[in-house]
Design a protein around this motif. Structure first.
Motif, PDB file in Angstrom:
ATOM      1  N   ASP A 250       0.815  -1.208   0.000  1.00 15.77           N
ATOM      2  CA  ASP A 250       0.000   0.000   0.000  1.00 15.77           C
ATOM      3  C   ASP A 250       0.856   1.268   0.000  1.00 15.77           C
ATOM      4  N   HIS A 251       2.097   1.147  -0.440  1.00 18.05           N
ATOM      5  CA  HIS A 251       3.033   2.270  -0.543  1.00 18.05           C
ATOM      6  C   HIS A 251       3.298   2.572  -2.016  1.00 18.05           C
ATOM      7  N   PHE A 252       3.569   3.853  -2.300  1.00 15.48           N
ATOM      8  CA  PHE A 252       3.880   4.182  -3.687  1.00 15.48           C
ATOM      9  C   PHE A 252       5.003   5.199  -3.779  1.00 15.48           C
ATOM     10  N   MET A 253       5.725   5.121  -4.875  1.00 14.91           N
ATOM     11  CA  MET A 253       6.776   6.051  -5.241  1.00 14.91           C
ATOM     12  C   MET A 253       6.391   6.665  -6.574  1.00 14.91           C
ATOM     13  N   LEU A 254       7.031   7.777  -6.923  1.00  8.89           N
ATOM     14  CA  LEU A 254       6.821   8.370  -8.247  1.00  8.89           C
ATOM     15  C   LEU A 254       8.163   8.828  -8.796  1.00  8.89           C
ATOM     16  N   SER A 255       8.446   8.423 -10.026  1.00  5.65           N
ATOM     17  CA  SER A 255       9.686   8.835 -10.680  1.00  5.65           C
ATOM     18  C   SER A 255       9.449   9.039 -12.163  1.00  5.65           C
ATOM     19  N   CYS A 256       9.977  10.140 -12.681  1.00  6.17           N
ATOM     20  CA  CYS A 256       9.918  10.372 -14.119  1.00  6.17           C
ATOM     21  C   CYS A 256      11.290  10.186 -14.767  1.00  6.17           C
ATOM     22  N   HIS A 257      12.288   9.883 -13.976  1.00  9.61           N
ATOM     23  CA  HIS A 257      13.617   9.644 -14.541  1.00  9.61           C
ATOM     24  C   HIS A 257      13.644   8.284 -15.220  1.00  9.61           C
ATOM     25  N   ASP A 258      14.446   8.182 -16.276  1.00  4.02           N
ATOM     26  CA  ASP A 258      14.573   6.915 -17.001  1.00  4.02           C
ATOM     27  C   ASP A 258      14.976   5.769 -16.080  1.00  4.02           C
ATOM     28  N   TRP A 259      15.727   6.094 -15.022  1.00  4.61           N
ATOM     29  CA  TRP A 259      16.239   5.062 -14.130  1.00  4.61           C
ATOM     30  C   TRP A 259      15.317   4.778 -12.954  1.00  4.61           C
ATOM     31  N   GLY A 260      14.113   5.327 -12.961  1.00  8.21           N
ATOM     32  CA  GLY A 260      13.172   5.072 -11.883  1.00  8.21           C
ATOM     33  C   GLY A 260      12.909   3.588 -11.657  1.00  8.21           C
ATOM     34  N   PRO A 261      12.643   2.792 -12.715  1.00  9.22           N
ATOM     35  CA  PRO A 261      12.412   1.357 -12.491  1.00  9.22           C
ATOM     36  C   PRO A 261      13.603   0.661 -11.843  1.00  9.22           C
ATOM     37  N   GLU A 262      14.806   1.034 -12.252  1.00  8.11           N
ATOM     38  CA  GLU A 262      15.988   0.401 -11.667  1.00  8.11           C
ATOM     39  C   GLU A 262      16.190   0.834 -10.225  1.00  8.11           C
ATOM     40  N   ALA A 263      15.901   2.109  -9.933  1.00  7.54           N
ATOM     41  CA  ALA A 263      16.041   2.582  -8.551  1.00  7.54           C
ATOM     42  C   ALA A 263      15.122   1.817  -7.607  1.00  7.54           C
ATOM     43  N   SER A 264      13.940   1.406  -8.106  1.00  2.71           N
ATOM     44  CA  SER A 264      13.007   0.669  -7.253  1.00  2.71           C
ATOM     45  C   SER A 264      13.561  -0.684  -6.833  1.00  2.71           C
ATOM     46  N   MET A 265      14.590  -1.165  -7.542  1.00  2.00           N
ATOM     47  CA  MET A 265      15.205  -2.427  -7.170  1.00  2.00           C
ATOM     48  C   MET A 265      16.044  -2.314  -5.895  1.00  2.00           C
ATOM     49  N   GLY A 266      16.173  -1.088  -5.375  1.00  2.00           N
ATOM     50  CA  GLY A 266      16.945  -0.899  -4.148  1.00  2.00           C
ATOM     51  C   GLY A 266      16.348  -1.589  -2.946  1.00  2.00           C
ATOM     52  N   HIS A 267      15.065  -1.909  -3.017  1.00  2.00           N
ATOM     53  CA  HIS A 267      14.436  -2.687  -1.946  1.00  2.00           C
ATOM     54  C   HIS A 267      13.555  -3.741  -2.610  1.00  2.00           C
ATOM     55  N   PRO A 268      13.779  -5.014  -2.325  1.00  4.87           N
ATOM     56  CA  PRO A 268      13.068  -6.079  -3.053  1.00  4.87           C
ATOM     57  C   PRO A 268      11.555  -6.010  -2.890  1.00  4.87           C
ATOM     58  N   GLU A 269      11.069  -5.581  -1.730  1.00  8.73           N
ATOM     59  CA  GLU A 269       9.622  -5.506  -1.532  1.00  8.73           C
ATOM     60  C   GLU A 269       9.000  -4.347  -2.303  1.00  8.73           C
ATOM     61  N   CYS A 279       7.189   7.288 -15.315  1.00  7.13           N
ATOM     62  CA  CYS A 279       7.090   7.734 -16.702  1.00  7.13           C
ATOM     63  C   CYS A 279       7.620   6.658 -17.643  1.00  7.13           C
ATOM     64  N   ASN A 280       8.672   5.995 -17.241  1.00  9.72           N
ATOM     65  CA  ASN A 280       9.264   4.933 -18.054  1.00  9.72           C
ATOM     66  C   ASN A 280       8.470   3.645 -17.850  1.00  9.72           C
ATOM     67  N   ALA A 281       7.278   3.623 -18.453  1.00  8.71           N
ATOM     68  CA  ALA A 281       6.322   2.531 -18.243  1.00  8.71           C
ATOM     69  C   ALA A 281       6.449   1.519 -19.377  1.00  8.71           C
ATOM     70  N   ASN A 282       7.515   0.755 -19.354  1.00  7.61           N
ATOM     71  CA  ASN A 282       7.832  -0.186 -20.426  1.00  7.61           C
ATOM     72  C   ASN A 282       7.483  -1.600 -19.980  1.00  7.61           C
ATOM     73  N   THR A 283       6.466  -2.179 -20.622  1.00  5.78           N
ATOM     74  CA  THR A 283       6.030  -3.518 -20.221  1.00  5.78           C
ATOM     75  C   THR A 283       7.085  -4.581 -20.514  1.00  5.78           C
ATOM     76  N   SER A 284       7.978  -4.310 -21.441  1.00  3.96           N
ATOM     77  CA  SER A 284       9.028  -5.287 -21.742  1.00  3.96           C
ATOM     78  C   SER A 284      10.172  -5.226 -20.740  1.00  3.96           C
ATOM     79  N   GLU A 285      10.120  -4.233 -19.823  1.00  7.73           N
ATOM     80  CA  GLU A 285      11.170  -4.090 -18.814  1.00  7.73           C
ATOM     81  C   GLU A 285      10.613  -4.171 -17.403  1.00  7.73           C
ATOM     82  N   GLY A 286       9.483  -4.873 -17.248  1.00  7.81           N
ATOM     83  CA  GLY A 286       8.989  -5.147 -15.902  1.00  7.81           C
ATOM     84  C   GLY A 286       7.880  -4.248 -15.405  1.00  7.81           C
ATOM     85  N   PHE A 287       7.413  -3.291 -16.211  1.00  6.25           N
ATOM     86  CA  PHE A 287       6.279  -2.479 -15.782  1.00  6.25           C
ATOM     87  C   PHE A 287       5.019  -3.340 -15.782  1.00  6.25           C
ATOM     88  N   ARG A 288       4.240  -3.255 -14.684  1.00  7.88           N
ATOM     89  CA  ARG A 288       3.049  -4.084 -14.502  1.00  7.88           C
ATOM     90  C   ARG A 288       1.817  -3.177 -14.555  1.00  7.88           C
TER      91      ARG A 288
END
Length: 484
Positions: A250-269, A279-288
């Motif tokens: 029930d937590h959310f983050m917001l990032s418009c940087h290209d590296w936002g998806p990778e930054a989210s990997m900093g915590h597995p949960e 912003c980088n909402a690429n379904t081929s790179e793990g966006f759900r």
């Protein structure tokens, strides 16, 4: 055992001043989430990259989270509120029409559909009645708690100019909202000072600011970004019970940087369970699409929308260009577009590299004189040209593979844009020329209707981009039930 999180933070960036208190023991968390979607709708376009919303979670669905044998369950009142919202949205979704005058929706709610033909509403919105009711329930009930830990510039701040501006503007606007007092009117704004009343929790870090202050240029070493994200979540998880009770769901983050998806990997949960607004909402790179939120990319060169895009837009008869693009060779999609179409027919199909406009017209003047505006992906899938095209009332032509478009669980993008696969770039002009003028005007009607959802206001206004992002988070929270 490794160094405590605050030591890692200081080693990464001394300016991030948070102090870690007692760390909770890392017992496992059992997560049982509903895979059902949010709003009933009709079938999507076959080319849609997102799943079709079908129904809200049944009453039996839950998400149970406990640590150390202790009960950190969500207060009953919070889940009862969400259950009430789910029930009325279901009823509205089954009805489909807005129902003015039937006792379900009052004429005072015409802010949504005033002056709009019902056929246009039905073509642009997947289910107008469900969206209208859901938005009203959000305004009535939704509460977000913003964690106070940390200091600017990495936390509680972000860029409010340039291509990442939506990141800073969202953080700024949410932070500027006065929190409703613990015993205050629940309808007074989305932000709450009482985390026990919150439906969602915002992690106020800026990936763009992390890149600016913690990343060493030209190294492509993103380890400092991941460390900052992971350490910050461990800090808030050690001080508050809310992350641990849901494993971040029930937590959310917001990032418009290209590296936002990778930054989210900093915590597995966060990566596995959290709501990532990107912003980088690429379904081929793990966006759900059913879990994450696609955020429109908006480029504010000086902090405001360009004046030309706020002026009344010319009609179709004053648009001599079939389509327009100007930009650099950023990524393979743009490179292919420029190789095939640059300079081929500037009088009808102007395609330029940056700085090489002709005919004495500026960038936005071309947009306002074109029927279609080409919006190819750059290095990543999103493009600020989509929002610019909407403001210019120029039909966006999304040239991309794998891009989950913003607000697609509410909006039918096929009603106001054209999707062209990257493989069809050589046929681009042919595809657009075959669209009859009546269809172009129908698409432009859709563009005019959705323009309100891509407006930035200060302070935010009803149905604008700030509130549409919040509504996307609200839908995903509705699709999750925490254990009573």
């Amino acid at each position: 055992m490794g160094p405590p999180p605050e030591a890692s933070l200081r080693a990464t960036l001394s300016i991030l001043t948070v102090v870690l208190s007692t760390v909770l023991a890392g017992n496992s968390v059992d997560v049982v989430s509903s895979s059902n979607e949010l709003l009933t709708s009709s079938s999507p376009s076959p080319a849609s990259p997102w799943p079709t919303p079908s129904q809200l979670p049944p009453a039996s669905a839950d998400l149970t989270t406990k640590r150390n044998g202790g009960d950190t369950r969500t207060p009953l009142s919070v889940e009862r509120e969400l259950d009430a919202a789910r029930a009325v949205i279901r009823r509205a979704a089954r009805r489909r029409d807005l129902g003015h005058g039937d006792g379900n929706v009052s004429t005072a709610d015409s802010w949504f559909d005033a002056g709009v033909e019902s056929s246009l509403l039905s073509s642009v919105y997947r289910n107008p009645a469900a969206f209208h009711r859901s938005y009203r329930e959000m305004e009535k009930r939704f509460k977000v708690y913003v964690y106070e830990e940390g200091e600017p510039p990495i936390l509680h701040a972000g860029p409010c100019k340039d291509i990442y501006s939506i990141e800073g503007r969202f953080i700024e606007q949410l932070e500027l909202m006065a929190p409703a007092p613990p015993q205050g009117d629940r309808r007074r704004g989305v932000r709450t000072s009482d985390p026990a009343r919150a439906h969602a929790f915002f992690l106020p870090f800026s990936v763009s600011q992390m890149v600016r202050f913690a990343y060493r240029p030209n190294t492509y070493d993103k380890t400092p970004l991941l460390a900052l994200v992971g350490d910050y979540i461990r800090v808030v998880a050690s001080r508050h019970p809310y992350w641990n009770r849901s494993a971040g769901a029930d937590h959310f983050m917001l990032s418009c940087h290209d590296w936002g998806p990778e930054a989210s990997m900093g915590h597995p949960e966060l990566q596995a369970n959290g709501i990532r607004a990107l912003c980088n909402a690429n379904t081929s790179e793990g966006f759900r699409p059913g879990k994450d939120v696609s955020v429109p990319e908006i480029n504010l060169y000086d902090g405001d929308m360009p004046r030309q895009l706020l002026e009344p837009a010319p009609g179709l008869a004053s648009r001599p260009f079939l389509a327009f693009f100007a930009g650099g060779r950023h990524g393979h999609v743009r490179d292919a577009l420029l190789r095939h179409w640059k300079g081929r027919d500037p009088d009808v199909f102007p395609v330029f590299e940056h700085g090489k406009h002709q005919q004495g017209l500026g960038y936005y003047s071309f947009m306002r004189r074109a029927r279609f505006c080409l919006c190819p992906s750059g290095y990543e899938v999103a493009s600020p040209r989509v929002v610019e095209a909407v403001h210019a009332e120029c039909v966006p032509v999304v040239v991309s593979d794998g891009y989950a478009l913003p607000f697609a669980d509410v909006l039918r993008w096929e009603a106001f844009s054209v999707a062209v696969p990257v493989a069809d770039i050589p046929r681009l002009r042919e595809v657009l020329e075959r669209i009859p003028a009546a269809e172009v005007e129908r698409l432009r009607q859709g563009v005019r209707l959705v323009k309100r959802h891509f407006m930035l206001h200060q302070p935010p206004e009803r149905l604008d981009v700030f509130h549409m992002i919040l509504h996307s988070v609200w839908l995903r929270r509705l699709n999750l039930r925490l254990d009573h």
